[in-house]
Design a protein around this motif. Structure first.
Motif, mmCIF file in Angstrom:
data_model
loop_
_atom_site.group_PDB
_atom_site.id
_atom_site.type_symbol
_atom_site.label_atom_id
_atom_site.label_comp_id
_atom_site.label_asym_id
_atom_site.label_seq_id
_atom_site.Cartn_x
_atom_site.Cartn_y
_atom_site.Cartn_z
ATOM 1 N N TYR C 52 0.851 -1.190 0.000
ATOM 2 C CA TYR C 52 0.000 0.000 0.000
ATOM 3 C C TYR C 52 0.883 1.236 0.000
ATOM 4 N N ALA C 53 0.441 2.259 -0.666
ATOM 5 C CA ALA C 53 1.180 3.518 -0.686
ATOM 6 C C ALA C 53 0.301 4.607 -0.108
ATOM 7 N N PRO C 54 0.938 5.666 0.412
ATOM 8 C CA PRO C 54 0.145 6.726 1.044
ATOM 9 C C PRO C 54 -0.890 7.331 0.090
ATOM 10 N N THR C 55 -0.587 7.283 -1.203
ATOM 11 C CA THR C 55 -1.456 7.960 -2.159
ATOM 12 C C THR C 55 -2.558 7.077 -2.706
ATOM 13 N N ASP C 56 -2.491 5.794 -2.380
ATOM 14 C CA ASP C 56 -3.404 4.852 -3.012
ATOM 15 C C ASP C 56 -4.327 4.210 -2.002
ATOM 16 N N ASP C 57 -5.536 3.898 -2.397
ATOM 17 C CA ASP C 57 -6.468 3.253 -1.485
ATOM 18 C C ASP C 57 -6.262 1.752 -1.411
ATOM 19 N N GLY C 58 -6.300 1.147 -2.568
ATOM 20 C CA GLY C 58 -6.306 -0.315 -2.615
ATOM 21 C C GLY C 58 -4.907 -0.879 -2.592
ATOM 22 N N PRO C 59 -4.815 -2.198 -2.644
ATOM 23 C CA PRO C 59 -3.495 -2.817 -2.713
ATOM 24 C C PRO C 59 -2.812 -2.473 -4.037
ATOM 25 N N SER C 69 6.192 7.812 -4.475
ATOM 26 C CA SER C 69 5.222 8.520 -3.632
ATOM 27 C C SER C 69 5.588 8.433 -2.149
ATOM 28 N N LEU C 70 6.647 7.692 -1.842
ATOM 29 C CA LEU C 70 7.028 7.570 -0.438
ATOM 30 C C LEU C 70 7.804 8.805 0.008
ATOM 31 N N PRO C 71 7.737 9.132 1.302
ATOM 32 C CA PRO C 71 8.473 10.306 1.784
ATOM 33 C C PRO C 71 9.990 10.120 1.640
ATOM 34 N N ASP C 72 10.723 11.231 1.599
ATOM 35 C CA ASP C 72 12.175 11.193 1.359
ATOM 36 C C ASP C 72 12.937 10.371 2.394
ATOM 37 N N SER C 73 12.421 10.360 3.629
ATOM 38 C CA SER C 73 13.168 9.687 4.688
ATOM 39 C C SER C 73 12.929 8.186 4.699
ATOM 40 N N TYR C 76 13.349 3.035 1.617
ATOM 41 C CA TYR C 76 13.374 2.742 0.177
ATOM 42 C C TYR C 76 13.928 3.905 -0.629
ATOM 43 N N ARG C 77 13.608 5.133 -0.192
ATOM 44 C CA ARG C 77 14.117 6.301 -0.902
ATOM 45 C C ARG C 77 15.612 6.451 -0.652
ATOM 46 N N LEU C 78 16.071 6.032 0.522
ATOM 47 C CA LEU C 78 17.501 6.150 0.820
ATOM 48 C C LEU C 78 18.317 5.214 -0.061
ATOM 49 N N VAL C 79 17.809 4.014 -0.303
ATOM 50 C CA VAL C 79 18.610 3.047 -1.069
ATOM 51 C C VAL C 79 18.288 3.041 -2.560
ATOM 52 N N GLY C 80 17.077 3.452 -2.925
ATOM 53 C CA GLY C 80 16.722 3.538 -4.339
ATOM 54 C C GLY C 80 16.218 2.233 -4.938
ATOM 55 N N VAL C 397 15.183 -1.602 12.721
ATOM 56 C CA VAL C 397 15.774 -0.625 13.643
ATOM 57 C C VAL C 397 15.741 0.759 12.983
ATOM 58 N N LEU C 398 15.599 0.765 11.657
ATOM 59 C CA LEU C 398 15.441 2.038 10.944
ATOM 60 C C LEU C 398 14.026 2.566 11.148
ATOM 61 N N GLY C 399 13.901 3.862 11.154
ATOM 62 C CA GLY C 399 12.588 4.460 11.339
ATOM 63 C C GLY C 399 12.081 5.113 10.073
ATOM 64 N N GLY C 400 11.020 5.860 10.243
ATOM 65 C CA GLY C 400 10.520 6.644 9.126
ATOM 66 C C GLY C 400 9.607 5.892 8.178
ATOM 67 N N TYR C 401 9.248 4.677 8.534
ATOM 68 C CA TYR C 401 8.276 3.959 7.701
ATOM 69 C C TYR C 401 7.457 3.051 8.591
ATOM 70 N N ASP C 402 6.254 2.747 8.129
ATOM 71 C CA ASP C 402 5.367 1.881 8.895
ATOM 72 C C ASP C 402 5.209 0.591 8.100
ATOM 73 N N TYR C 403 6.080 -0.383 8.426
ATOM 74 C CA TYR C 403 6.095 -1.600 7.606
ATOM 75 C C TYR C 403 4.776 -2.335 7.642
ATOM 76 N N ALA C 404 4.077 -2.185 8.765
ATOM 77 C CA ALA C 404 2.843 -2.947 8.917
ATOM 78 C C ALA C 404 1.739 -2.402 8.017
ATOM 79 N N ALA C 405 1.587 -1.095 8.025
ATOM 80 C CA ALA C 405 0.552 -0.505 7.184
ATOM 81 C C ALA C 405 0.906 -0.612 5.701
ATOM 82 N N GLU C 406 2.201 -0.428 5.407
ATOM 83 C CA GLU C 406 2.629 -0.451 3.999
ATOM 84 C C GLU C 406 2.757 -1.862 3.447
#
Lengths: 438, 556, 433
Positions: C52-59, C69-73, C76-80, C397-406
């Motif tokens: 799921y992405a912040p911009t999308d409703d469905g799977p 669409s993910l935030p810079d921090s 995934y954005r850090l590693v590309g 241990v890294l932050g800035g993302y919600d693995y469960a929701a995403e």
């Protein structure tokens, strides 16, 4: 917290004697349940629950049973006696629940309050747990003892009268105990004020496999250590496993006192049996509060671990070769695993030329000290061991290798391999001549 | 079309259920209406103390005497709801000696057995007490399970012909001139057992007499008939520990103040409390300082509380009342006595009486008083039997077998089951085979859950209060799913889904106040389990937006 | 004397194992130290990348489409994207036949024990025949003694989710289970060794008995789903036997914790570590660290506590993969959230009442607790500077993302483990020892 930490300055109240220890007489482990978040990782690591559904697993026996308790509830589910005390749940728990402490305590309570002291089971467990008391007699007449113990009639009687399985052969007693050898040898050959170790040999390498103890002496003397062999009692491992906490307490008291004296003398404590070191390092501080318990625990080491950290053991072994040994099928005992020692032996043997050690997997051997000696557990014990036996059978090796005496019995019993201790290999690598025998 | 009954009891708390039982036992036709689940108001939001009266022995001796009397009765009639923990009033060095003495004398004046213990003796009873606790007074405080008590009253009322309607919100009182003759009730859309009325309907119920037993909400109900009842709702926090650090009720022996009591309750210990007047019993702030005060202040009595795990906190609203002219400013000083407000005498409106004030310990006496009043009004000549007749589950408790091997349960599970079910243990447990444990934290088996479902329908919060399932350290993280499964196939998938959601949200609500340390890890595990492994947050069931399945990996 | 290695990975979950394996691709000596068992045993064993992405409703049909669409921090954005793809390929190579899904970028939809469906990128072969985009009819089978999976209820729920096939559920008793509280490992073991159990007509293997119990429930369905307990060591053999006996495809519905698929994945990773020569030390915690002389920004060695004995471990590069709040790599008290070994900065509100929001499934701040990091995954301090030159972090241990929701947990662990491990392995040579 003790009163000594937080003195009361109340003088007006009635007289109260000064207390040195906290008032709680009975271990209340309910707070230990605070750590549990119910993930069941402990259960998935339990070798007994996997083969026997009469055992409800460590989570139930530990944090759940304790949490459901009230101060005046004294019934303990009898299934706690099915726990083999392998302690795998301890190192599994991602949340640091003191599982084995809970099991040890519950088992102790069960035996104390619910097991008849006249039952065959109690008598048998007491005998198994107090191997240390029987062994000296056998060791005085080792040949007779070995002969009698080896008779099928003895084993049959053992099973019928005591519930000790007749499937297993009793370990042979050495013709000369390690301590006798040590005495005859005249004690330490190296004197060194700056580098001393106090050797906790345990019962088995004293009475049954003195060659392991002798190897330890030679290896440590090779590195310039003065070896002390303090008086000692059983480490307590078999007593914990049988809920004989009072026996264990007496043994531990002796050991802590003697080992603390050795520490005072400038020695660190070294054990060659992984269950002995486990017991001193973890179970003593969890269950007893003698003076110096913590100190002794913090300064007790496994024989190889100590050399590895304090000497350049790998450098010494680099390029060494051993004769008389082929490749090994190595089993890491559960109690070594719990001390973070599971990879150590394979790593060290990798450095030596000519031998390879193959880890036969992370399963439990199934014997867990006295557990597999009981007739009612024999089948379960062998079921648990099956995975290890399979891996040993398919391993490209001729000799079995492990640090734990009872694991070695199980390995031998299940596969017919001859089983050695890593210290013997180390000795062979460090000395080109044959091991000291006289 | 209106239904008619002799007496309408408004409010499904301990008082309301107690009244329903009392009147039903006297042969009257009773209907009880509760807005949510039984105990949803104040009853389910208390610390579970069965007062010895010691607490009021100095400040409010009338209440104290009432308490010790009822305390003795409840031990007899509700044995399976009461745990005889005993209680201690403990004195720290900084607490006043004079007050300690006053407390002791007060107890004796009110006929409350009281023994003085030295600090050492107190610590022998409770090893985790602070080492500088100097002295203690031992009193017969006890722990009571308010849910079980309330439900047992309701069960017995039902057995005597009463109709108990939960999720039934009174939206109007029917008043004709100076007479109240009934209510308009809306049957809620939430899950629950509604055997008589279809969900979502509005019903008029007429009655010869209406009893307003809605506690902190009594003012709002009375207002529907333009009557004024000045309840002074006062909130208090209760913080629940994961395990019992103490097995005795621990009170701080000082005049008054927040955070002065620890009640061992079932598998937990409950820390209480604060006392702050609020305007609206349905809407008041739940504040961090209150939780912090419980831990920090009570750790002075039991130091390990500082590091111990709390699993949730909740707030309750006391239905305090004092006659209009008293004018007490501090809610702590308002009397804990109960008041029977007969609106005929008071306001000239007949057919209705409100009952306010009081406390759980005296619920039965309150019920008796108002039942006497109702009977007098209706000209019924029947006497009260509730002080002598044991509640369902508490009959013949002495014959309850300790050994429950035949049910195949492990001993602590069997023990806990029998502590909860009392004399009903056998009839409940022998009904299911296999009978796996559904809630591992509290040791609740399928049979007990099914028994609760039979009583309360698909309302899983009602199942929760009957069984304690989901009230342990994982706060339902591992058993909400299991509990929901037990509803099927008796209830369809959609009902089960709604019931799950409601329970899951309810469990989260209280945990928010315990989100640090172990409980934050627990919450994250629960969140991850339900969102990752189960994907409940992305559940397409019931979603209008259909998924284009063909656009995804078909596997082959 | 310290125990010496080139790369020391702390933490033995998916991220730690991946980091160690990636580092071991170079000719360096790698050690992995893990205290307790990892949260892999809690997890479903599925490899989610992004559901799921912040911009999308469905799977999301395709996880890669939504990375932007993910935030810079976000890790995934850090590693590309390229690194994510490489890490997935690395995993595919490692997992071999044990996992499926690599043939497409599209997410798969896997039925869950609750009867919902969840999007994932790679799934165990044991789960493959159960995918929700497969149009063949399904029979789900549950067991009376496993109250967490009610097959008829899950089936009804799946129908409500609009799956393109008919699905029914049946409940049986599991042959050979004597107690109602048997562990899932007991079920798996019975099937693994095909234990003989007594029946009226003598003895019969558990697998055959299970086939007998289930076949009567089949009404022409092409596939049967069981809770995920079909064997451990010999899972493939168990599944094949059941499929042959029933004459249909057999699949597992992920369960847990505890989770057999998670355990199998853990075994797979640890076998790979052994093959790669990574030294593993388990059961003991890293409790503190020392920096090198005057330079506060290099870790010289860490100290492992072995039941009281303090054992130093030295390496040139370190990877921290100790997990999040569940794995205890991130911990908290009433006033603070912290990383317990290196005390790396964890950004969080001072007031713990801002760590959560009221809706249980709303955007929860606590779910994002963890370290922030630079492009090489070095943890950053409060000022945005690397905490240490030779420390990298991977996994939750890294932050800035919600693995469960995403639904991104495994993907982030793989991608960051791979990147951190690769950088650590490469950096060994750059350092003069």
């Amino acid at each position: 917290m003790s009163d000594a930490d937080n003195p009361t300055d109340d003088a007006s109240d009635e007289f109260e004697p000064i207390q040195v220890f906290p008032e709680a007489e009975e271990m209340d482990l309910r707070p230990g349940a605070d750590n549990c978040y119910k993930c069941s990782t402990c259960d998935t690591n339990c070798p007994v629950a996997e083969v026997d559904d009469e055992f409800p697993g460590p989570k139930f026996q530990g944090p759940e049973q304790w949490r459901l308790k009230r101060q005046d509830d004294h019934d303990i589910d009898e299934s706690v006696m099915k726990c083999s005390n392998c302690m795998r749940c301890d190192s599994a728990c991602p949340s640091s629940v003191p599982l084995s402490q809970m099991h040890n305590t519950a088992r102790g309570e069960y035996v104390e309050n619910h097991m008849s002291k006249f039952s065959r089971e109690y008598v048998r467990n007491r005998i198994l747990a107090n191997y240390r008391r029987l062994a000296p007699l056998a060791a005085t007449f080792p040949r007779t003892a070995n002969f009698v113990m080896g008779l099928s009639i003895t084993r049959w009687l053992g099973e019928k009268t005591l519930g000790i399985t007749s499937e297993r052969e009793f370990p042979a007693f050495a013709t000369e105990t390690f301590r006798d050898w040590w005495r005859k040898r005249g004690g330490a050959k190296v004197q060194n004020e700056d580098q001393k170790i106090a050797y906790f040999h345990g019962c088995y390498s004293n009475y049954n496999t003195p060659e392991v103890a002798k190897a330890l002496v030679r290896v440590y003397e090779h590195f310039g250590y003065e070896v002390l062999v303090p008086p000692q009692s059983c480490s307590g491992t078999p007593m914990f496993a049988n809920g004989m906490l009072e026996d264990a307490r007496r043994a531990a008291e002796t050991n802590v006192r003697e080992l603390a004296a050795a520490l005072e003398d400038g020695a660190d404590v070294i054990a060659s049996c992984s269950s002995c070191s486990m017991s001193i390092r973890q179970e003593y501080p969890e269950l007893f509060d003698f003076e110096d318990t913590e100190d002794v625990a913090a300064n007790t080491w496994d024989a190889l671990e100590y050399l590895r950290v304090h000497e350049d053991l790998e450098g010494e072994l680099e390029g060494a070769s051993v004769e008389g040994f082929d490749d090994f099928a190595y089993h890491a005992p559960c109690h070594a695993r719990n001390q973070g020692l599971d990879g150590q032996t394979v790593e060290l043997l990798d450095v030596i030329d000519g031998v390879d050690a193959h880890d036969v997997g992370d399963s439990c051997s199934g014997i867990s000290g006295t557990y597999g000696w009981k007739a009612e557990n024999y089948e379960t014990s062998m079921k648990i061991g099956e995975e290890m036996f399979d891996h040993m059978d398919t391993a490209d090796a001729e000799t079995g290798l492990t640090e734990c005496p009872t694991c070695s019995m199980q390995m031998e019993h299940g596969t017919g391999y001859e089983i050695r201790h890593p210290l013997e290999v180390l000795e062979a690598a460090l000395f080109s001549d044959r091991p000291e025998t006289a | 079309m209106a239904t008619d009954t002799d007496v309408l009891v408004l409010g499904g708390g301990s008082t309301g259920c107690g009244i329903a039982r009392d009147l039903a036992m006297r042969g009257l036709e009773v209907t009880l209406l509760e807005r949510g689940t039984l105990t949803d108001g104040t009853t389910g939001r208390m610390h579970g103390l069965l007062h010895s009266g010691g607490r009021y022995a100095v400040s409010d001796q009338a209440s104290a005497r009432e308490c010790i009397e009822e305390n003795r009765i409840l031990r007899e009639i509700a044995g399976h709801c009461v745990e005889e923990t005993g209680g201690l009033f403990v004195k720290r060095p900084e607490d006043s000696d004079a007050y300690f003495q006053e407390k002791l004398e007060g107890c004796r004046e009110c006929d409350i057995p009281a023994t003085v213990l030295s600090g050492r003796e107190a610590r022998e009873i409770e090893p985790y007490l602070a080492t500088d606790v100097e002295r203690a007074i031992e009193v017969p405080d006890a722990a009571v399970d308010p849910f079980r008590l309330c439900v047992a009253n309701a069960m017995d009322a039902t057995a005597h012909g009463a109709r108990i309607e939960t999720h039934a919100e009174v939206i109007d009182l029917l008043r004709d001139g100076d007479d109240v003759f009934g209510v308009t009730v809306r049957h809620g859309a939430g899950p629950g057992k509604r055997t008589d009325v279809p969900t979502g309907t509005v019903e008029e119920i007429t009655a010869d007499y209406v009893v307003n037993a809605t506690g902190a909400w009594a003012g709002a109900i009375a207002g529907m008939a333009d009557l004024e009842v000045e309840v002074r709702p006062s909130k208090g926090v209760m913080t629940i520990m994961n395990v019992r650090q103490v097995d005795t009720v621990i009170n701080r022996c000082r005049p008054k103040g927040d955070a002065d009591i620890i009640v061992p309750h079932e598998t937990t210990a409950i820390l209480g409390t604060t006392d702050e007047e609020v305007d609206d019993p349905d809407d008041y702030p739940e504040e961090r300082w209150e939780v912090d005060a419980m831990i920090d202040t009570l750790a002075e009595l039991v130091p390990i509380l500082r590091e111990a795990r709390t699993i949730r906190s909740f707030w309750g609203v006391r239905p305090l009342y004092e006659p209009p002219e008293t004018g007490t400013t501090d809610p702590t000083d308002i009397t804990r006595e109960f008041f029977l407000l007969d609106h005929a005498d008071r306001d000239g409106v007949s057919g209705i009486t409100s009952i306010v004030g009081g406390k759980l310990t005296t619920y039965r006496a309150m019920a008796e008083a108002i039942s006497d009043h109702v009977c007098a009004e209706l000209g019924v000549n029947a006497s009260c039997e509730t002080a002598d007749e044991p509640l369902p589950g508490s009959e013949r408790l002495e014959t309850l077998e300790a050994a429950m091997d035949e049910f195949g349960l492990r001993s602590p599970v069997a023990r806990r089951s029998s502590q909860r079910l009392g004399s009903r243990t056998r009839e409940v447990l022998e009904r299911y085979d296999p009978n796996p444990v559904i809630c591992q934290c509290e040791g609740v088996t399928r049979a007990e859950v099914q028994d609760a479902i039979a009583q309360s329908g698909s309302d899983l919060n009602a199942v929760r209060i009957r069984t304690r399932a989901s009230m342990g350290n994982c706060q339902g993280g591992f058993c909400c799913q299991e509990l929901a499964c037990e509803l099927h196939p008796a209830y369809d998938a959609e009902t089960v889904r709604d019931a799950f959601d409601e329970l899951f949200e309810e469990r989260w609500k209280g945990q928010r106040h315990a989100l640090w340390g172990e409980q934050l890890s627990q919450a994250m595990l629960t969140y991850a389990l339900h969102t990752t492994t189960m994907n409940r947050d992305g559940d397409p069931a019931g979603d209008s937006q259909a998924i284009d399945y063909a656009a995804f990996d078909g596997g082959r | 004397m310290a125990i010496e290695d080139d790369v020391l990975v702390i933490g033995g979950g998916l991220a730690g194992a991946t980091a160690a394996l990636a580092a071991a691709e170079r000719d360096v000596r790698v050690r992995l130290v893990t205290y307790k068992q990892s949260t892999l045993r809690h997890a479903s064993g599925l490899i989610d990348v992004l559901g799921y992405a912040p911009t999308d409703d469905g799977p999301l049909t395709n996880p890669y489409d939504a990375l932007e669409s993910l935030p810079d921090s976000h890790p995934y954005r850090l590693v590309g994207e390229a690194a994510i793809r490489k890490a997935l390929a690395f995993f595919d190579e490692l997992a071999g036949a044990a996992y499926a899904g690599s043939h497409t970028d599209a997410n798969a939809l896997v039925p869950t024990a609750a009867g919902t469906i969840k999007p994932t990128a790679r799934y165990p072969t044991a789960t493959a025949p159960g995918l929700a985009s497969d149009r063949r009819d399904v029979l789900l089978v549950g067991f009376e003694t496993l109250p967490g999976f009610d097959a008829p209820l899950a089936a009804a729920h799946l129908e409500a989710a609009g799956v393109p096939f008919d699905v029914r559920g049946a409940t049986c008793s599991f042959p050979g289970i004597r107690r109602d509280d048997a562990k899932v490992t007991r079920y798996a073991h019975l099937l693994d060794v095909d234990e003989a159990i007594a029946v009226d007509a003598g003895e019969i293997g558990v697998r055959a008995a299970l086939i007998e119990a289930v076949e009567g429930h089949l009404e022409g369905e092409a596939r049967v789903g069981f809770p995920a307990l079909l064997g451990d060591e010999h899972a493939d053999e168990v599944r094949t036997d059941l499929a042959d006996g029933l004459g249909v495809d057999v699949f597992e519905v992920p369960m847990g914790p505890p989770s057999l698929p998670g355990i199998r994945l853990e075994d797979l990773l640890y076998d790979a570590l052994e093959d790669a020569g990574v030294r593993v030390t388990s059961g003991v915690p890293v409790v503190e660290y020392e920096t090198a002389g005057a330079s506060e920004d290099r870790i010289d060695h860490v100290v492992v506590d072995r039941n009281g004995a303090q054992v130093p471990h030295r390496a040139t590069q370190y990877v921290l993969a100790t997990g999040g709040l569940v794995g205890k790599g991130v911990q908290s008290e009433r006033q603070r959230v912290y990383e317990p070994i290196f005390d790396c900065h964890v950004s969080h509100a001072d007031d713990r009442y801002e760590w959560f929001v009221d809706g249980v499934f709303d955007e929860q701040p606590y779910a994002r607790f963890g370290l922030s990091a630079d492009g090489e995954l070095r943890p950053l301090d409060a000022d945005g500077k690397p905490e240490f030159r030779n420390l990298r972090a991977a996994g939750s241990v890294l932050g800035g993302y919600d693995y469960a929701a995403e639904k991104s947990g495994s993907g982030v662990s793989l991608a960051t483990g791979y990147v951190a491990g690769t950088h650590a392995g490469e950096a060994v040579d750059e350092v003069i020892r």
